[in-house]
Scaffold this motif. Sequence first.
Motif, PDB file in Angstrom:
ATOM      1  N   ALA A   1      51.211 115.219  65.890  1.00 19.93           N
ATOM      2  CA  ALA A   1      52.077 116.076  65.069  1.00 19.93           C
ATOM      3  C   ALA A   1      53.472 116.240  65.647  1.00 19.93           C
ATOM      4  O   ALA A   1      54.421 116.577  64.936  1.00 19.93           O
ATOM      5  CB  ALA A   1      51.428 117.442  64.884  1.00 19.93           C
ATOM      6  N   SER A   2      53.596 116.007  66.950  1.00 18.99           N
ATOM      7  CA  SER A   2      54.913 116.198  67.556  1.00 18.99           C
ATOM      8  C   SER A   2      55.820 114.978  67.374  1.00 18.99           C
ATOM      9  O   SER A   2      57.014 115.042  67.634  1.00 18.99           O
ATOM     10  CB  SER A   2      54.755 116.511  69.051  1.00 18.99           C
ATOM     11  N   PHE A   3      55.232 113.863  66.920  1.00 16.05           N
ATOM     12  CA  PHE A   3      56.038 112.651  66.716  1.00 16.05           C
ATOM     13  C   PHE A   3      56.367 112.503  65.238  1.00 16.05           C
ATOM     14  O   PHE A   3      55.571 112.877  64.377  1.00 16.05           O
ATOM     15  CB  PHE A   3      55.273 111.412  67.187  1.00 16.05           C
ATOM     16  N   GLY A   4      57.472 111.902  64.930  1.00 13.42           N
ATOM     17  CA  GLY A   4      57.807 111.644  63.538  1.00 13.42           C
ATOM     18  C   GLY A   4      57.069 110.422  63.012  1.00 13.42           C
ATOM     19  O   GLY A   4      56.449 109.665  63.770  1.00 13.42           O
ATOM     20  N   VAL A   5      57.155 110.234  61.717  1.00  9.63           N
ATOM     21  CA  VAL A   5      56.470 109.109  61.065  1.00  9.63           C
ATOM     22  C   VAL A   5      56.979 107.781  61.597  1.00  9.63           C
ATOM     23  O   VAL A   5      56.202 106.856  61.839  1.00  9.63           O
ATOM     24  CB  VAL A   5      56.660 109.199  59.536  1.00  9.63           C
ATOM     25  N   ALA A   6      58.286 107.666  61.807  1.00  6.37           N
ATOM     26  CA  ALA A   6      58.844 106.393  62.267  1.00  6.37           C
ATOM     27  C   ALA A   6      58.274 106.030  63.638  1.00  6.37           C
ATOM     28  O   ALA A   6      57.885 104.878  63.874  1.00  6.37           O
ATOM     29  CB  ALA A   6      60.372 106.473  62.312  1.00  6.37           C
ATOM     30  N   THR A   7      58.211 107.002  64.522  1.00  6.62           N
ATOM     31  CA  THR A   7      57.691 106.735  65.864  1.00  6.62           C
ATOM     32  C   THR A   7      56.215 106.326  65.810  1.00  6.62           C
ATOM     33  O   THR A   7      55.803 105.357  66.468  1.00  6.62           O
ATOM     34  CB  THR A   7      57.859 107.995  66.759  1.00  6.62           C
ATOM     35  N   VAL A   8      55.425 107.041  65.045  1.00  2.00           N
ATOM     36  CA  VAL A   8      53.994 106.715  64.950  1.00  2.00           C
ATOM     37  C   VAL A   8      53.799 105.315  64.381  1.00  2.00           C
ATOM     38  O   VAL A   8      52.995 104.515  64.873  1.00  2.00           O
ATOM     39  CB  VAL A   8      53.261 107.776  64.102  1.00  2.00           C
ATOM     40  N   HIS A   9      54.550 105.013  63.341  1.00  2.00           N
ATOM     41  CA  HIS A   9      54.446 103.693  62.707  1.00  2.00           C
ATOM     42  C   HIS A   9      54.846 102.580  63.685  1.00  2.00           C
ATOM     43  O   HIS A   9      54.199 101.525  63.746  1.00  2.00           O
ATOM     44  CB  HIS A   9      55.301 103.708  61.433  1.00  2.00           C
ATOM     45  N   GLU A  10      55.864 102.813  64.482  1.00  2.00           N
ATOM     46  CA  GLU A  10      56.249 101.816  65.490  1.00  2.00           C
ATOM     47  C   GLU A  10      55.156 101.693  66.553  1.00  2.00           C
ATOM     48  O   GLU A  10      54.830 100.592  67.009  1.00  2.00           O
ATOM     49  CB  GLU A  10      57.576 102.217  66.155  1.00  2.00           C
ATOM     50  N   ALA A  11      54.582 102.838  66.926  1.00  2.00           N
ATOM     51  CA  ALA A  11      53.556 102.829  67.964  1.00  2.00           C
ATOM     52  C   ALA A  11      52.315 102.060  67.528  1.00  2.00           C
ATOM     53  O   ALA A  11      51.538 101.580  68.360  1.00  2.00           O
ATOM     54  CB  ALA A  11      53.184 104.267  68.345  1.00  2.00           C
ATOM     55  N   MET A  12      52.128 101.955  66.216  1.00  2.00           N
ATOM     56  CA  MET A  12      50.973 101.217  65.688  1.00  2.00           C
ATOM     57  C   MET A  12      51.271  99.734  65.495  1.00  2.00           C
ATOM     58  O   MET A  12      50.410  98.989  65.030  1.00  2.00           O
ATOM     59  CB  MET A  12      50.559 101.804  64.343  1.00  2.00           C
ATOM     60  N   GLY A  13      52.475  99.316  65.777  1.00  2.00           N
ATOM     61  CA  GLY A  13      52.840  97.916  65.564  1.00  2.00           C
ATOM     62  C   GLY A  13      53.490  97.703  64.212  1.00  2.00           C
ATOM     63  O   GLY A  13      53.382  96.640  63.622  1.00  2.00           O
ATOM     64  N   ARG A  14      54.170  98.727  63.719  1.00  2.00           N
ATOM     65  CA  ARG A  14      54.900  98.674  62.436  1.00  2.00           C
ATOM     66  C   ARG A  14      53.992  98.477  61.237  1.00  2.00           C
ATOM     67  O   ARG A  14      54.293  97.675  60.346  1.00  2.00           O
ATOM     68  CB  ARG A  14      55.951  97.556  62.458  1.00  2.00           C
ATOM     69  N   VAL A  15      52.897  99.216  61.213  1.00  2.00           N
ATOM     70  CA  VAL A  15      52.003  99.173  60.058  1.00  2.00           C
ATOM     71  C   VAL A  15      51.584 100.595  59.692  1.00  2.00           C
ATOM     72  O   VAL A  15      51.924 101.550  60.382  1.00  2.00           O
ATOM     73  CB  VAL A  15      50.752  98.322  60.349  1.00  2.00           C
ATOM     74  N   GLY A  16      50.871 100.719  58.569  1.00  2.00           N
ATOM     75  CA  GLY A  16      50.247 101.987  58.201  1.00  2.00           C
ATOM     76  C   GLY A  16      51.061 102.886  57.292  1.00  2.00           C
ATOM     77  O   GLY A  16      50.596 103.961  56.905  1.00  2.00           O
ATOM     78  N   LEU A  17      52.258 102.455  56.904  1.00  2.00           N
ATOM     79  CA  LEU A  17      53.122 103.302  56.075  1.00  2.00           C
ATOM     80  C   LEU A  17      52.728 103.279  54.600  1.00  2.00           C
ATOM     81  O   LEU A  17      52.377 102.231  54.063  1.00  2.00           O
ATOM     82  CB  LEU A  17      54.570 102.813  56.147  1.00  2.00           C
ATOM     83  N   MET A  18      52.866 104.413  53.945  1.00  2.00           N
ATOM     84  CA  MET A  18      52.864 104.422  52.489  1.00  2.00           C
ATOM     85  C   MET A  18      54.218 103.918  51.985  1.00  2.00           C
ATOM     86  O   MET A  18      55.189 103.881  52.722  1.00  2.00           O
ATOM     87  CB  MET A  18      52.576 105.833  51.963  1.00  2.00           C
TER      88      MET A  18
END
Lengths: 227, 227, 227, 227, 227, 227
Positions: free
Chosen positions: E23-40
């Motif tokens: 929750a402390s990270f933004g969507v962009a950071t989480v998506h990058e941390a996953m290898g640039r996947v998982g976005l709606m």
Amino acid sequence: MYQIGIVKRKIVRADRAAVDRLASFGVATVHEAMGRVGLMKPYMRPIYPGVQIAGSAVTVLLQPGDNWMLHVAAEQIREGDIVIAACTAENDDGFFGDLLATSYRARGAAGLVIEAGVRDVKVLTEMRFPVWSKAVSAKGTVKATLGSVNIPLVCAGALVHPGDAIVADDDGVVVVPAALVGKVADAAAAREANEGEKRAKLASGVLGLDMYKMREPLERAGLKYID
Amino acid sequence: MYQIGIVKRKIVRADRAAVDRLASFGVATVHEAMGRVGLMKPYMRPIYPGVQIAGSAVTVLLQPGDNWMLHVAAEQIREGDIVIAACTAENDDGFFGDLLATSYRARGAAGLVIEAGVRDVKVLTEMRFPVWSKAVSAKGTVKATLGSVNIPLVCAGALVHPGDAIVADDDGVVVVPAALVGKVADAAAAREANEGEKRAKLASGVLGLDMYKMREPLERAGLKYID
Amino acid sequence: MYQIGIVKRKIVRADRAAVDRLASFGVATVHEAMGRVGLMKPYMRPIYPGVQIAGSAVTVLLQPGDNWMLHVAAEQIREGDIVIAACTAENDDGFFGDLLATSYRARGAAGLVIEAGVRDVKVLTEMRFPVWSKAVSAKGTVKATLGSVNIPLVCAGALVHPGDAIVADDDGVVVVPAALVGKVADAAAAREANEGEKRAKLASGVLGLDMYKMREPLERAGLKYID
Amino acid sequence: MYQIGIVKRKIVRADRAAVDRLASFGVATVHEAMGRVGLMKPYMRPIYPGVQIAGSAVTVLLQPGDNWMLHVAAEQIREGDIVIAACTAENDDGFFGDLLATSYRARGAAGLVIEAGVRDVKVLTEMRFPVWSKAVSAKGTVKATLGSVNIPLVCAGALVHPGDAIVADDDGVVVVPAALVGKVADAAAAREANEGEKRAKLASGVLGLDMYKMREPLERAGLKYID
Amino acid sequence: MYQIGIVKRKIVRADRAAVDRLASFGVATVHEAMGRVGLMKPYMRPIYPGVQIAGSAVTVLLQPGDNWMLHVAAEQIREGDIVIAACTAENDDGFFGDLLATSYRARGAAGLVIEAGVRDVKVLTEMRFPVWSKAVSAKGTVKATLGSVNIPLVCAGALVHPGDAIVADDDGVVVVPAALVGKVADAAAAREANEGEKRAKLASGVLGLDMYKMREPLERAGLKYID
Amino acid sequence: MYQIGIVKRKIVRADRAAVDRLASFGVATVHEAMGRVGLMKPYMRPIYPGVQIAGSAVTVLLQPGDNWMLHVAAEQIREGDIVIAACTAENDDGFFGDLLATSYRARGAAGLVIEAGVRDVKVLTEMRFPVWSKAVSAKGTVKATLGSVNIPLVCAGALVHPGDAIVADDDGVVVVPAALVGKVADAAAAREANEGEKRAKLASGVLGLDMYKMREPLERAGLKYID
């Protein structure tokens, strides 16, 4: 910045022989030969499939809901020209129909590219007058406000100078600066020469992976094969 | 305000002979003859090209994801009618397919105009049952919520009263109020009469600039020719 | 979560005989037989009309503006497969053209479904290589960034596992999980069996209102007939 | 069919007291109170959030790229009116800006609803002059072609007669026929009365499943709970 | 393939502590941390700006124009859950408003993500109940047709399993598989750790060209500096 | 035709004093002062409202899914510049976020205009770094393929030369050729001078019909007043 209320009569057209050479290549090939630039946006679609044309641009800047300048442009058309029409605002009206097509054909136009709407598409199809447009709409227009003819303009995201070569087919529309037509035709021919051989190899079952020697760079990039 | 849950059985259809006269004109001509009004929005497209129909409107108001009222409407169709279907919300489901088309044809319907989706378009094309729609979608619908049949409604931006004349072709769809069909057909005929002559002149190379006497008003508006 | 940089070689394809049975049904019928699920979004359109195919999915995850993985995928194609390509971002580039189609055909591919753009559509049409896509665009792509082949992915709103059965026609594209193909084919056949009889009744003028016994539920829902 | 070139001066406005009662309800409540009809399409958005207005409609039919009739309409505005503007074609030009807003406010207008573009939105926001529009665009317009004022017209999919009540808020815009305003306000009040109690129950943790007695119909529809 | 008519009561939620770290990270950071996947897809927008939430997914499959299953879902919500709602077809109706929000809040929901429309956005904003949606629409819905709750589904192009972690902010929505939340939170933390230092350097005027050592690869790629 | 792989270091910026004068006018005024031309398309929207900036253009041509050239461009930014970024294809990825904004600000950039996506919009809003974009998307990009910096390019339908003056506010973005900035600022000032007086008159209840002397031309055009 667009100049409004101007008709430029003398324009330098792309070399006819070079344009004719371009006409034998599709839009994708020409665009690749230019370094992957020059395309109009993909919402520009032909009103009927299967046509491929090339010619020099006569440009027209329209005002929304007003097709006056398409009539003014008719006088500037020379044999083989393609009319490129943009509008100062987003508007899908039917700026062009069978009467204008009859006039444009009589003047020698090879076709029309218009970032707006077009109508009478059944008759245009029967006449085999090719049009690439953003929309089909029966909505008529007025003749009240000036635009311009033969000024440099942006059509569907592409910069077009009067006289530039235009190639259009089922894949879209590409703009080739007049001064570069010969060079681009050469590059397209070179590219096409390659394609026959490539196509034969691929048809025989050779993989692009091998033909283009991609296996090593893919591995270097980290590609993993799993079962 | 739409009345929900109503089927109006007796509607006054546009005069058949006048509608038949309209059928010979395209949508663009009819729309011009009405003073450039009456068009549906240009996102309404035919599922196959080359058809031109005219008929009286049977109107249907649908609920999203629910095609119940298209079945109710079938009973209200008379020979030559065109069914005009709108939805209370934006929805692209496939509300109509080959079974309904078979039923509508058996009832004499000339076609369907639907501000939503349609499916079985290959079969509909083979049957030559013309449809103008906003989308093609295989998505099926339920039969659970009432709408209405033969109420005045808005379809793709145009107000349609049951019984109004509808003309549809490759350029789109136009609505002619039942009471005005004769007058509009006259105006369309007058317009068309003119067009033959104009077309011949333009084909011979006469410019619209001269035929429509535009040079003087263009000059007055400030148009400048430069070399 | 997508795995990037993976090619899965061994996938379990849907039973061939069952897929062949599916091939005789249209997308709308298959989707109904599954309980009205499994469809891709309606913006996926065929590049030419009139084709109906079924096959097993080879899946490809692309990066925007980069068609490298379509070359990698070619090696994984078996006779009758349909390649399903999605992109990690919205992008309408022309990822696929006639050379790749030649290669895919040589490998036995029955077609391509791509949530992105395609080019050389005139040649693809002449080759009768069917493609369903979101856009047509001449824009070329690079070969620089890894995606994956044969991972589960979402294409145009539908989840596709490698090996799933795909059916595509003019109405769109539907995905059938490999394990359910036989059962869905049975349900589709049962549905289709019914349809012939229904069609004959409707063609003879019987109303859906009576055939489906809708009059009573409509009355209960409050439908009013007025004159 | 739209009449072009007409200004109707005497219109019957919805009863002011009843409109004032409507003003206290949101668009969603009014639309539900009418039986889920009367809404404009959801692409109509406010230029700034947090406003809720109600008033009587002064209608304006515009031509694309031409805001002449918005000036003509100003004279027809009475205290509390809302101007409803539609265009004969799709066009996103900025037909309305701060000068017209100043004039409209001086005439007593409560706001503007326009199926087209608007500009000077920063100043309009500072003035707190509310506008619902399809687009924001700085593009200016001409004053050359007639439309009409106070004719019945279709705006964003909704039929509007001059004098109808309009309610607009962050959820969109709804049209209430002048003759029904009192009745709709009563129905909205009844609906709202219920809502307070419902809200309290739901806030206390009661489920809608129980409050609306949905469990039995869900079970009958076949819903299965699994672990 | 979606199962219709199912409510799964027991789902495995992502580890709460790990979700809280996300929750402390933004969507962009989480998506990058996953290898640039998982976005709606980017059309999913918050109804008001400035919120950042994370929670476990309760999934809901809706039918067009029908919000019945949103009521069914309420009972399955646990403290901190985010409801993820998709529809079997494209539909922008206002499926969710202030009453449902009151109920969802009472159940502990942290927010809603819905690939459809939402209404009462002014009240939702005042309540600070965050919603990401495809549209805002006052259009009401019926309660007539079953969907499902807590099945795996595709929402705005992303696959969501019940219990997956969801992070949503002004940049959009990202889905993290439940089993990977801890690992992704670690990767996001590592990434973020780096960012502070990078930001300080860039703020001091160091160029990304130097900090990321891009000059050499750019030169190798052929970049030319001209004056 | 775009040149790929080029960075032009020396560009002629619009006169700073003249740009500063432009900064006091809104986009609508500047666009009118230029003769109603020069606007970018209305889909270019600010990520937060209320900002008005003017500066000289540093142009960047991007490849889809690749933000390498935004890093290259940073070095070319001078105090007060506005970066104008276009992409060779339609792509909504988040090319720009808070780290690049930090770098751009350190270099003196006044803002960014990008015909693509942007991310970290919450932080950008807190930083008050203004961006006009086509989309908001968290999707990250790679650094693999060359574009160009400071070439003439088309952004959102407008031709931009490096050094041109850019004005952007809540109404959109307008481009003023560097050579014309002084003249356009004069014309804008003249226009604005008029506006104060006009506004006062309109606020006092004078009608535009009278102030602009429209009654006679309206009558000549055939406008009819009816009761």
